[in-house]
Design an enzyme around this catalytic site. Structure first.
Site, PDB file in Angstrom:
ATOM      1  N   ASP A   4       0.472  -0.998   0.084  1.00  0.00           N
ATOM      2  CA  ASP A   4       0.070  -0.117  -0.356  1.00  0.00           C
ATOM      3  C   ASP A   4       0.600   0.999  -0.108  1.00  0.00           C
ATOM      4  OD1 ASP A   4      -1.294   2.071   0.731  1.00  0.00           O
ATOM      5  OD2 ASP A   4      -2.879   0.722   1.609  1.00  0.00           O
ATOM      6  N   HIS A   5       1.135   1.673  -0.991  1.00  0.00           N
ATOM      7  CA  HIS A   5       2.556   2.456  -1.128  1.00  0.00           C
ATOM      8  C   HIS A   5       2.115   3.992  -0.315  1.00  0.00           C
ATOM      9  CE1 HIS A   5      -0.666   4.878  -4.114  1.00  0.00           C
ATOM     10  NE2 HIS A   5       0.416   6.168  -3.826  1.00  0.00           N
ATOM     11  N   HIS A  33      -5.789   2.917   1.191  1.00  0.00           N
ATOM     12  CA  HIS A  33      -4.860   4.119   1.407  1.00  0.00           C
ATOM     13  C   HIS A  33      -5.278   5.107   2.182  1.00  0.00           C
ATOM     14  CE1 HIS A  33      -2.747   2.777  -2.274  1.00  0.00           C
ATOM     15  NE2 HIS A  33      -3.904   3.903  -2.767  1.00  0.00           N
TER      16      HIS A  33
HETATM   17  C1  BG6 Z   1      -3.662   4.913  -6.352  1.00  0.00           C
HETATM   18  C2  BG6 Z   1      -4.634   4.985  -7.393  1.00  0.00           C
HETATM   19  O1  BG6 Z   1      -3.130   4.301  -5.773  1.00  0.00           O
HETATM   20  O2  BG6 Z   1      -3.179   5.930  -5.790  1.00  0.00           O
HETATM   21  C3  BG6 Z   1      -4.807   6.329  -8.049  1.00  0.00           C
HETATM   22  O3  BG6 Z   1      -4.854   3.858  -8.020  1.00  0.00           O
HETATM   23  C4  BG6 Z   1      -4.432   7.262  -7.356  1.00  0.00           C
HETATM   24  O4  BG6 Z   1      -5.684   6.193  -7.987  1.00  0.00           O
HETATM   25  C5  BG6 Z   1      -2.852   7.106  -6.743  1.00  0.00           C
HETATM   26  O5  BG6 Z   1      -4.659   8.828  -7.791  1.00  0.00           O
HETATM   27  C6  BG6 Z   1      -2.304   7.958  -5.424  1.00  0.00           C
HETATM   28  O6  BG6 Z   1      -1.485   8.307  -5.118  1.00  0.00           O
HETATM   29  P1  BG6 Z   1      -0.109   9.454  -4.323  1.00  0.00           P
HETATM   30  O7  BG6 Z   1       0.355   9.245  -4.037  1.00  0.00           O
HETATM   31  O8  BG6 Z   1      -0.374  10.404  -5.810  1.00  0.00           O
HETATM   32  O9  BG6 Z   1      -1.216  10.169  -4.078  1.00  0.00           O
END
Ligand code: BG6
Length: 522
Positions: free
Chosen positions: A198-199, A261
């Site tokens: 989960d980045h 997230h």
């Molecule tokens: C991803 C989603 O997991 O997270 C995207 O699939 C979203 O739709 C993105 O844009 C948002 O990540 P960050 O790091 O740009 O906030």
């Protein structure tokens, strides 16, 4: 203490040096290597790790996918997102030498002996130990197929070295599919071998929430229902669905952002102090938060959840199309591009404290932040404190951009009387010059290489998070009367989302952490 009065934070680099030696030699196998994620995120993250000396001495990446490419073709393709400057040329070339490619029918078990043989050869040629990470950056339908195929040639067996599996989201599309996927993975790999990415957990400022809470004597004593009135989490994006209309239309904000997230951020804000900073200790606490979420019934959905979809409008004078006109999107789509929700965590710490979360595409700016709204003073001594914004303290934890922390509190306006004005006390990460803020994938890849799963989601927590949101998906499926509110692209979502908060409004953040309201740079 630095000259600006700030305590110097130990830079990432020195912190990690002692751990470096623990990164054993290994091969990272990327399934879906011809896809976007590989060249946009994974390869640049690996290059950063290489530059900072975090990769083990003996290391290789094996890209795998159906496309017929040679090692050289693959290296060429990967250069697109690597630095092109002449002075980095030698390093880029040295890094590229570590990349290899194997065409493979990934869904066909008969092809896997080819993969096993290639890995054995690569390991021998480069004197790399047989430690393998398998990164599944593929369409989700392959998430259970690839592990089964790896197992068919014993590539799940740990006798000769470690075997780890990294799985990208989405981890299931609902509660049942998530449970099924967990079960299937556990048929072939142990939970300790599975790294669900989960980045958001890889973001420095998300991790900093733990430090803010548990390394300071001043926050934790007031981090509870006695002092906190409500908690708000916003993750806004200015972009729309871009080229991903086909995927997004089957997913929507709930599956794309909320179940993973946003829920992980709720876990970090709400958890009890873990006994130690160690994978299972932390993940146990996150699980307990999810176990304490007050279940929402299908009937309650209409009162506690708002969904919206962006419609055409003008942003900065330019016409912007609505979601239904995006490529790959059903022109009658009811998929939500905006989601807001109120819920409670029924435990000792959070009894009676509402949590509000919202996320959306095509909102005015890209910002993710947690806002802790503290309770008002018990007695109002000063006249002009009536409105919500000024009558209580707020702690804003900014995840991105302008990462930092902001405390809002009242100060006397100089001069006659006792007029109070809200002022800011803020810390911005960019004040820590010379400290490299690692990108989320950089941190997470390194952690997996070192066998540290702290910042990866555990199977039981993922299922619990699905359990919590499933009634919302059911309500939407069973009751099409529940409105999908349109909101003009470039606005803060449907007006009704404001009504979710009984005693106030959302914070309307700006690009810069210290600013908010309607008049700021977006
Ligand atoms: C991803 C989603 O997991 O997270 C995207 O699939 C979203 O739709 C993105 O844009 C948002 O990540 P960050 O790091 O740009 O906030």
């Amino acid at each position: 203490m630095a000259s600006n009065g700030l305590l110097q934070v130990k830079p990432y680099r020195t912190d990690k040096l002692k751990i470096m030696s623990q990164t054993e030699s290994q091969i990272l196998v990327i399934f879906g290597a011809s896809g976007d994620l590989t060249k946009r995120k994974l390869i640049p993250a690996l290059y950063e790790l290489y530059l900072r000396n975090f990769l083990p001495q003996k290391f290789a990446v094996l890209g795998v996918s159906r496309t017929n490419l040679s090692d050289e073709d693959f290296r060429d393709k990967m250069t697109e997102f690597l630095p092109s400057a002449e002075e980095q040329k030698a390093q880029v070339n040295d890094f590229l030498d570590k990349l290899y490619y194997q065409p493979l029918a990934t869904d066909d078990a008969y092809d896997y002996p080819i993969l096993r043989d290639r890995l054995t050869t690569l390991a021998k040629q480069n004197t790399i130990a047989e430690n393998f990470i398998f990164y599944l950056s593929t369409p989700p339908k392959l998430y259970d197929v690839i592990p089964a195929n790896l197992a068919s040639v014993d590539l799940n067996q740990t006798a000769d070295g470690f075997r780890r599996l990294i799985i990208e989201k989405p981890f299931g599309t609902d509660l049942e599919s998530a449970k099924r996927l967990n079960k299937k993975l556990l048929d072939y790999f142990e939970e300790e071998q599975i790294y669900r990415i989960d980045h958001y957990l890889g973001k420095e400022s998300v991790q900093n929430m733990l430090v803010t809470r548990f390394a300071n004597g001043i926050f934790e004593p007031i981090w509870n229902h006695n002092f906190i009135e409500r908690v708000e989490i916003t993750s806004a994006e200015a972009l729309g669905v871009e080229e991903r209309g086909g995927y997004y239309d089957n997913s929507g904000a709930m599956r794309d952002m909320v179940q993973n997230h946003l829920m992980q951020m709720v876990g970090m804000v709400a958890m009890e102090p873990p006994v130690v900073i160690e994978a299972d200790a932390i993940r146990n606490e996150v699980l307990k938060v999810f176990q304490s979420l007050r279940p929402i019934s299908e009937e309650d959905v209409v009162n506690n959840v708002i969904r919206g979809q962006y419609i055409e409008s003008h942003i900065k004078g330019e016409a912007v199309k609505g979601y239904r006109d995006e490529k790959g999107v059903n022109p009658e789509s009811r998929t939500e591009t905006f989601f807001a929700m109120k819920f409670f965590i029924d435990n000792w710490r959070w009894s009676g404290v509402p949590f509000y979360i919202r996320t959306g595409k095509k909102l005015p700016t890209r910002v993710t932040e947690v806002v802790i709204h503290f309770k008002k003073t018990p007695h109002h001594l000063f006249g002009n404190l009536a409105d919500d914004q000024h009558s209580h303290n707020q702690l804003v934890i900014r995840i991105q951009p302008d990462e930092g922390i902001l405390l809002k509190f009242g100060m006397k306006v100089p001069g006659a009387g006792f007029n109070v004005q809200t002022v800011n006390m803020d810390f911005h990460y960019d004040e820590l010059r010379n400290v490299h803020l690692p990108a989320a994938y950089e941190r997470l890849l390194l952690d997996c290489m070192q066998g540290d799963a702290t910042l990866y989601s555990r199977g039981d927590a993922v299922v619990k998070a699905w359990e919590f949101v499933q009634p919302i998906l059911n309500a939407w499926a069973n009751n099409p009367e529940i409105p999908v509110y349109g909101y003009p692209a470039g606005t803060w979502g449907p007006d009704v989302a404001d009504q979710l908060i009984e005693n106030g409004t959302w914070r309307y953040p700006c690009k810069n952490l210290s600013n908010d309201g309607n008049y700021c740079e977006l």
